[in-house]
Write an enzyme that holds these catalytic residues in place. Structure first.
Site, PDB file in Angstrom:
ATOM      1  N   TYR A   1     -14.599  10.787  57.547  1.00 49.46           N
ATOM      2  CA  TYR A   1     -13.037  10.933  58.261  1.00 49.46           C
ATOM      3  C   TYR A   1     -11.982  11.100  57.046  1.00 49.46           C
ATOM      4  O   TYR A   1     -11.231  12.028  57.358  1.00 49.46           O
ATOM      5  CB  TYR A   1     -12.696   9.228  58.798  1.00 49.46           C
ATOM      6  CG  TYR A   1     -11.613   9.245  59.189  1.00 49.46           C
ATOM      7  CD1 TYR A   1     -10.823   9.661  60.117  1.00 49.46           C
ATOM      8  CD2 TYR A   1     -10.541   8.748  58.267  1.00 49.46           C
ATOM      9  CE1 TYR A   1      -9.632   9.584  60.613  1.00 49.46           C
ATOM     10  CE2 TYR A   1      -9.251   8.061  58.582  1.00 49.46           C
ATOM     11  CZ  TYR A   1      -8.865   8.785  59.603  1.00 49.46           C
ATOM     12  OH  TYR A   1      -7.425   8.516  60.008  1.00 49.46           O
TER      13      TYR A   1
ATOM     14  N   ASP B   1      -2.574  15.956  75.092  1.00 52.37           N
ATOM     15  CA  ASP B   1      -3.514  14.848  74.793  1.00 52.37           C
ATOM     16  C   ASP B   1      -4.731  14.903  75.762  1.00 52.37           C
ATOM     17  O   ASP B   1      -4.789  15.322  76.729  1.00 52.37           O
ATOM     18  CB  ASP B   1      -2.585  13.697  75.051  1.00 52.37           C
ATOM     19  CG  ASP B   1      -3.335  12.212  74.377  1.00 52.37           C
ATOM     20  OD1 ASP B   1      -2.779  11.572  73.570  1.00 52.37           O
ATOM     21  OD2 ASP B   1      -4.384  11.800  74.818  1.00 52.37           O
TER      22      ASP B   1
ATOM     23  N   LYS C   1      -9.785  14.334  57.223  1.00 49.43           N
ATOM     24  CA  LYS C   1      -8.427  14.314  56.818  1.00 49.43           C
ATOM     25  C   LYS C   1      -7.977  15.144  55.728  1.00 49.43           C
ATOM     26  O   LYS C   1      -6.760  15.665  55.721  1.00 49.43           O
ATOM     27  CB  LYS C   1      -7.987  12.826  56.913  1.00 49.43           C
ATOM     28  CG  LYS C   1      -7.875  12.095  58.231  1.00 49.43           C
ATOM     29  CD  LYS C   1      -6.652  12.361  58.834  1.00 49.43           C
ATOM     30  CE  LYS C   1      -6.861  12.410  60.353  1.00 49.43           C
ATOM     31  NZ  LYS C   1      -5.745  12.632  61.231  1.00 49.43           N
TER      32      LYS C   1
ATOM     33  N   ALA D   1      -6.290  13.400  66.700  1.00 49.27           N
ATOM     34  CA  ALA D   1      -7.520  13.091  65.761  1.00 49.27           C
ATOM     35  C   ALA D   1      -8.444  12.264  66.307  1.00 49.27           C
ATOM     36  O   ALA D   1      -8.303  11.522  67.222  1.00 49.27           O
ATOM     37  CB  ALA D   1      -7.035  12.814  64.402  1.00 49.27           C
TER      38      ALA D   1
ATOM     39  N   ARG E   1     -17.590  -6.642  54.768  1.00 49.34           N
ATOM     40  CA  ARG E   1     -17.950  -5.363  55.466  1.00 49.34           C
ATOM     41  C   ARG E   1     -18.510  -4.452  54.584  1.00 49.34           C
ATOM     42  O   ARG E   1     -17.958  -4.083  53.581  1.00 49.34           O
ATOM     43  CB  ARG E   1     -16.691  -4.791  56.357  1.00 49.34           C
ATOM     44  CG  ARG E   1     -17.125  -4.543  57.838  1.00 49.34           C
ATOM     45  CD  ARG E   1     -15.587  -4.383  58.678  1.00 49.34           C
ATOM     46  NE  ARG E   1     -14.651  -3.551  58.022  1.00 49.34           N
ATOM     47  CZ  ARG E   1     -13.547  -3.361  58.575  1.00 49.34           C
ATOM     48  NH1 ARG E   1     -13.247  -3.571  59.884  1.00 49.34           N
ATOM     49  NH2 ARG E   1     -12.604  -2.581  57.925  1.00 49.34           N
TER      50      ARG E   1
ATOM     51  N   ILE F   1      -7.181  19.726  71.340  1.00 45.60           N
ATOM     52  CA  ILE F   1      -6.820  20.459  70.334  1.00 45.60           C
ATOM     53  C   ILE F   1      -7.706  21.633  69.812  1.00 45.60           C
ATOM     54  O   ILE F   1      -7.310  22.527  68.839  1.00 45.60           O
ATOM     55  CB  ILE F   1      -6.374  19.481  69.211  1.00 45.60           C
ATOM     56  CG1 ILE F   1      -7.323  18.607  68.666  1.00 45.60           C
ATOM     57  CG2 ILE F   1      -5.120  18.906  69.413  1.00 45.60           C
ATOM     58  CD1 ILE F   1      -7.262  17.786  67.326  1.00 45.60           C
TER      59      ILE F   1
ATOM     60  N   VAL G   1      -7.331  -4.617  61.824  1.00 43.57           N
ATOM     61  CA  VAL G   1      -7.538  -6.113  61.712  1.00 43.57           C
ATOM     62  C   VAL G   1      -6.358  -6.868  62.150  1.00 43.57           C
ATOM     63  O   VAL G   1      -6.524  -8.208  62.927  1.00 43.57           O
ATOM     64  CB  VAL G   1      -7.423  -6.406  60.047  1.00 43.57           C
ATOM     65  CG1 VAL G   1      -6.216  -6.081  59.333  1.00 43.57           C
ATOM     66  CG2 VAL G   1      -7.908  -7.945  59.840  1.00 43.57           C
TER      67      VAL G   1
ATOM     68  N   PHE H   1     -13.693 -10.992  56.965  1.00 43.00           N
ATOM     69  CA  PHE H   1     -15.007 -10.343  56.438  1.00 43.00           C
ATOM     70  C   PHE H   1     -14.931 -10.611  54.742  1.00 43.00           C
ATOM     71  O   PHE H   1     -13.800 -10.116  54.063  1.00 43.00           O
ATOM     72  CB  PHE H   1     -15.232  -8.973  56.856  1.00 43.00           C
ATOM     73  CG  PHE H   1     -15.473  -8.826  58.157  1.00 43.00           C
ATOM     74  CD1 PHE H   1     -16.314  -9.376  58.923  1.00 43.00           C
ATOM     75  CD2 PHE H   1     -14.571  -7.915  59.044  1.00 43.00           C
ATOM     76  CE1 PHE H   1     -16.758  -9.255  60.369  1.00 43.00           C
ATOM     77  CE2 PHE H   1     -14.891  -7.588  60.362  1.00 43.00           C
ATOM     78  CZ  PHE H   1     -15.907  -8.302  60.962  1.00 43.00           C
TER      79      PHE H   1
HETATM   80  C1  UD2 Z   1      -7.931   1.339  57.113  1.00 43.87           C
HETATM   81  C2  UD2 Z   1      -7.939   2.459  58.445  1.00 43.87           C
HETATM   82  C3  UD2 Z   1      -8.941   3.369  58.159  1.00 43.87           C
HETATM   83  C4  UD2 Z   1      -8.813   4.186  56.914  1.00 43.87           C
HETATM   84  C5  UD2 Z   1      -9.101   3.096  55.794  1.00 43.87           C
HETATM   85  C6  UD2 Z   1      -8.916   3.628  54.515  1.00 43.87           C
HETATM   86  C7  UD2 Z   1      -6.886   0.980  60.299  1.00 43.87           C
HETATM   87  C8  UD2 Z   1      -7.057   0.457  61.510  1.00 43.87           C
HETATM   88  N1  UD2 Z   1      -7.961   1.426  59.630  1.00 43.87           N
HETATM   89  O1  UD2 Z   1      -9.221   0.778  57.165  1.00 43.87           O
HETATM   90  O2  UD2 Z   1      -8.574   4.309  59.423  1.00 43.87           O
HETATM   91  O3  UD2 Z   1      -7.626   4.803  56.778  1.00 43.87           O
HETATM   92  O4  UD2 Z   1      -7.935   1.901  55.907  1.00 43.87           O
HETATM   93  O5  UD2 Z   1      -9.242   2.606  53.396  1.00 43.87           O
HETATM   94  O6  UD2 Z   1      -5.770   1.065  59.869  1.00 43.87           O
HETATM   95  N2  UD2 Z   1     -11.087  -7.396  58.703  1.00 43.87           N
HETATM   96  C9  UD2 Z   1     -11.282  -8.784  58.738  1.00 43.87           C
HETATM   97  N3  UD2 Z   1     -11.615  -9.139  60.060  1.00 43.87           N
HETATM   98  C10 UD2 Z   1     -11.446  -8.272  61.191  1.00 43.87           C
HETATM   99  C11 UD2 Z   1     -11.104  -6.799  60.656  1.00 43.87           C
HETATM  100  C12 UD2 Z   1     -10.976  -6.458  59.646  1.00 43.87           C
HETATM  101  O7  UD2 Z   1     -11.368  -9.608  58.007  1.00 43.87           O
HETATM  102  O8  UD2 Z   1     -11.696  -8.605  62.089  1.00 43.87           O
HETATM  103  C13 UD2 Z   1     -10.731  -7.014  57.120  1.00 43.87           C
HETATM  104  C14 UD2 Z   1     -11.506  -5.759  56.662  1.00 43.87           C
HETATM  105  O9  UD2 Z   1     -12.673  -6.177  56.246  1.00 43.87           O
HETATM  106  C15 UD2 Z   1     -10.751  -5.240  55.668  1.00 43.87           C
HETATM  107  C16 UD2 Z   1      -9.053  -5.259  56.323  1.00 43.87           C
HETATM  108  O10 UD2 Z   1      -9.473  -6.535  57.318  1.00 43.87           O
HETATM  109  O11 UD2 Z   1     -10.910  -5.508  54.491  1.00 43.87           O
HETATM  110  C17 UD2 Z   1      -8.589  -4.301  56.996  1.00 43.87           C
HETATM  111  O12 UD2 Z   1      -9.379  -3.801  57.770  1.00 43.87           O
HETATM  112  P1  UD2 Z   1      -9.081  -2.859  58.821  1.00 43.87           P
HETATM  113  O13 UD2 Z   1     -10.134  -2.469  59.637  1.00 43.87           O
HETATM  114  O14 UD2 Z   1      -7.708  -3.229  59.682  1.00 43.87           O
HETATM  115  O15 UD2 Z   1      -8.542  -1.575  58.183  1.00 43.87           O
HETATM  116  P2  UD2 Z   1      -9.203  -1.071  56.700  1.00 43.87           P
HETATM  117  O16 UD2 Z   1      -8.307  -0.953  55.562  1.00 43.87           O
HETATM  118  O17 UD2 Z   1     -10.629  -1.227  56.630  1.00 43.87           O
END
Ligand code: UD2
Length: 303
Positions: free
Chosen positions: A138, A31, A142, A72, A265, A52, A182, A199
Site C-alpha cells: 500500500y 465511485d 501510494k 483507492a 500488532r 478508475i 482505531v 495492541f
Molecule cells: C495508519 C493508516 C494506514 C497507513 C498507516 C501508515 C488508518 C486507519 N490507517 O495505520 O492506512 O496510512 O497509518 O503508518 O488511518 N490499535 C489498537 N486497537 C485497535 C486498533 C488499533 O490498539 O483496536 C492501535 C494500533 O496497534 C496502532 C494504532 O492503534 O498502534 C493506530 O492503528 P490504526 O489501525 O488506526 O492506524 P495505523 O496507524 O496502524
C-alpha cells in the site's frame, strides 16, 4: 461554475468533500460503490458507478475542470494479502486518471497519498523530505501514485498536487470493516460499554486528523497555484498515545470499563507525528478541529 470530478466520492474523504463543495461547484462522483456508509448524497450531485481502472472512465475526466482523486484500495492489510489488486487500483487506476487529465484541460489534479509512504520514522515530527521506505505494498503504491503526479507536473505541465494524510478519522468510517481505524473501533466498543482492545503497551503515538481538516486542506489546494508540483503532509502536528486516546473515548462515552491489552500488532510503527510547516507556509493551513471536538462529533451523531 467549476466542474469537479471526485473519484471515490462515496468514501470517507470523498463524501465529506462532496458535502463541502456541492453548493460551490458542479460535482460528479465516480465511485465503484465498494465501500460506503453513505445513504444519500446532496441534490444535484451526479453519481457515476464506475471504476478508475476502466479506460472509459477517461470520458468523465474531460467533462470537468478539477479532479480530486480519492478513490483507492485503502487497506494496508489487504495490500499485504493481495499486492496486485492494490497496485492495479492505486498505481494503474491513478495513472489512468492522470492520463485522461493530461488529454483534457484540467486546472487542478489533487491526489490523496498516505503517511504510509514514510515507513518506519527515522525522526519525529516527520517532514515531507523524510526518507520514503514503505513497509507495505500500500505504501509503495501510494508513493508510486505521487511520483506519477509529480512527473506529470514536470513533464506535461499538469497542475498536480498531493497530500499525505496521517491518521484520518470521521463518523463515516465503518467500525465493522476489519481495516478501519482505531478511533471508530474504540468508539464502537465504548458505546456498547465494552473494553477497547489496545495492541501492545498503548504507549505508541499517532497524529489524528479530522476529515474536516483534510477537506479544508484540499480546498486550500484548489485555490493555490503555488501548490502545484508539491506534496504536503496532512496532519495536526500533534500526537497522542493510544492509551490517552482510549481513556479520552471512554470518558466521553461514559464507559467505565478497563482497557483490554493484547499483544502488539506485527508491523505496527511505534511513533508517528507530522511536521506541517510546509502546508502552513504555502497553503496557510491551520488544523481547526481538536481531537476532543472531533470525538464529540461522533457522540452528537448518535444522539
Ligand atoms: C495508519 C493508516 C494506514 C497507513 C498507516 C501508515 C488508518 C486507519 N490507517 O495505520 O492506512 O496510512 O497509518 O503508518 O488511518 N490499535 C489498537 N486497537 C485497535 C486498533 C488499533 O490498539 O483496536 C492501535 C494500533 O496497534 C496502532 C494504532 O492503534 O498502534 C493506530 O492503528 P490504526 O489501525 O488506526 O492506524 P495505523 O496507524 O496502524
Amino acid at each position: 461554475m467549476k466542474k469537479i470530478l471526485i473519484t471515490g466520492g462515496l468514501g470517507q474523504v470523498g463524501s465529506y468533500l462532496v458535502d463541502a463543495l456541492h453548493d460551490k461547484a458542479k460535482i460528479t462522483v465516480l465511485d465503484n460503490f465498494s465501500s460506503t456508509t453513505r445513504e444519500s448524497v446532496p441534490e444535484g450531485v451526479n453519481i457515476i458507478k464506475g471504476d478508475i481502472r476502466d479506460r472509459t472512465a477517461a470520458a468523465f475526466v474531460k467533462k470537468n475542470n478539477i479532479i480530486i482523486h480519492t478513490a483507492a484500495q485503502i487497506s494496508v492489510t489487504a495490500s499485504m494479502e493481495d499486492p496486485l489488486f492494490d497496485a492495479q487500483n492505486n498505481v494503474f487506476g491513478t495513472l489512468n486518471m492522470l492520463e485522461a487529465a493530461r488529454k483534457a484541460s484540467i486546472s487542478k489534479f489533487v491526489y490523496i497519498s498516505s503517511a504510509a509512504v514514510y515507513g518506519n520514522p527515522l525522526y519525529i515530527p516527520i517532514t515531507e523530505d523524510h526518507p520514503q521506505d514503505p513497509l507495505s505494498p500500500y505504501g509503495v503504491s501510494k508513493l508510486s501514485g505521487e511520483k506519477y503526479c509529480m512527473m506529470y507536473h514536470r513533464a506535461f505541465g499538469l497542475p498536480t498536487c498531493c497530500i499525505r494524510p496521517f491518521n484520518i478519522y470521521s463518523p463515516r468510517q465503518n467500525p465493522e470493516n476489519p481495516y478501519s481505524g482505531v478511533i471508530s473501533r474504540f468508539i464502537d466498543k465504548a458505546k456498547a460499554k465494552q473494553s477497547p482492545v489496545v495492541f501492545g503497551d498503548g504507549n505508541q503515538t499517532r497524529d489524528f486528523i479530522s476529515v474536516h481538516d483534510i477537506v479544508n486542506m484540499i480546498i486550500l489546494l484548489l485555490e493555490n497555484e503555488d501548490a502545484n508540483g508539491h506534496v504536503f503532509n496532512a496532519g495536526t502536528g500533534k500526537s497522542i498515545t493510544i492509551n490517552e486516546l482510549a481513556n479520552m473515548i471512554l470518558n466521553i462515552f461514559d464507559a467505565d470499563v478497563p482497557i483490554n491489552y493484547m499483544p502488539e500488532r506485527p508491523g505496527d510503527i511505534k511513533n508517528s507525528c507530522s511536521d506541517i510547516t510546509k502546508a502552513k507556509k504555502i497553503l496557510g493551513f491551520e488544523p481547526k478541529v481538536s481531537l476532543r471536538e472531533g470525538l464529540l462529533e461522533f457522540k452528537k451523531q448518535l444522539a
